[in-house]
Scaffold this motif. Sequence first.
Motif, short mmCIF file in Angstrom:
data_model
loop_
_atom_site.label_atom_id
_atom_site.label_comp_id
_atom_site.label_asym_id
_atom_site.label_seq_id
_atom_site.Cartn_x
_atom_site.Cartn_y
_atom_site.Cartn_z
N ILE A 164 15.13 4.57 -107.29
CA ILE A 164 14.65 5.00 -108.61
C ILE A 164 14.26 3.78 -109.44
N ASN A 165 15.15 2.78 -109.49
CA ASN A 165 14.84 1.56 -110.25
C ASN A 165 13.55 0.91 -109.78
N ASN A 166 13.37 0.84 -108.48
CA ASN A 166 12.19 0.17 -107.92
C ASN A 166 10.89 0.83 -108.39
N VAL A 167 10.88 2.17 -108.41
CA VAL A 167 9.67 2.88 -108.84
C VAL A 167 9.50 2.77 -110.35
N VAL A 168 10.61 2.86 -111.09
CA VAL A 168 10.54 2.78 -112.56
C VAL A 168 9.99 1.42 -113.00
N PHE A 169 10.42 0.33 -112.35
CA PHE A 169 9.90 -0.98 -112.71
C PHE A 169 8.37 -1.02 -112.56
N ARG A 170 7.87 -0.37 -111.55
CA ARG A 170 6.41 -0.35 -111.33
C ARG A 170 5.69 0.47 -112.40
N LYS A 171 6.41 1.44 -112.98
CA LYS A 171 5.80 2.32 -113.98
C LYS A 171 5.89 1.75 -115.39
N SER A 172 6.64 0.64 -115.56
CA SER A 172 6.84 0.07 -116.89
C SER A 172 5.52 -0.40 -117.48
N GLU A 173 5.42 -0.29 -118.82
CA GLU A 173 4.19 -0.67 -119.51
C GLU A 173 4.41 -1.94 -120.34
#
Length: 282
Positions: A164-173
């Motif tokens: 989850i963290n890995n994908v969320v970091f990629r989605k950060s703006e």
Amino acid sequence: MKKKTFCCIIPIIGKTNVGKSTLINKLIKKKISITSKKTNVTLNPVYGILDKDNYRIIYIDTPGITIRNNKIISCKKNRLILNHIKNSKLVIFVVNGILWEKDDEIILSIISNMKCSVFLVINKIDNIKDKKILLPYVSILKKKMNFDEVFFVSAKKGKFVENINNVVFRKSELFKHFFKNEVFTNQSNEFIVTEIIREKLFRFLGDELPYIIRIFLNYFILCRRRKSKLYGIILVKTNNQKKIVIGRSGNKIKKITYESKKDIEKFFSRKLNIKLLVKVQN
């Protein structure tokens, strides 16, 4: 040149007892939210902050959404949760394994009308013996809503949570960071201490625990060179409740005090002198 910073604020939502608090503790690798098998343990939103290089993720552990007669009731707690959802671009929706219920359906109908991305987290997969049923189950859920991502995790055992963290970091703006560096929650030290004590009350009293119990810190000071000190009061409404909390020969309150001491010392990395008294509210 000033370093660019990226940030993402993500409410974690779902009905009660799906493992939201356990999940946020694993996501930020620090215990900031108490857990219990008893329902409605999380009373207020708790922020968990995870930093990595110039990225910052702010997870919000929300209380379970209260639903009665197949409707989300209008109350301060629910309005606060819905406001978090409305103001977020990404939401994590947690469900309990393959136990899809009417309450999940109602929550899904709310978030499907919001303009935000939704990550579905199917928690407690360690309780599912036949893992082959998971993909057909997800196919059914995807017909209800086109989730941006689907994760299978066991928050209790920490399995696959880091995905989850890995994908969320990629989605950060690209965004300015909230809170100071090296902060992992928005809560005060006093709040954290009272929550740790409250968790031990839930754990060791179980169904005997009255929900109206309150905790006050008369004195709490953190010291670097000598033992920190904590003097707290557990306030109950009746003498019968007081007897339950104290236990036979004081065994319950001794265990609650000892386990609270261990967790508080671990959290703050300080040795602690602690005294907890049980009193009846006047």
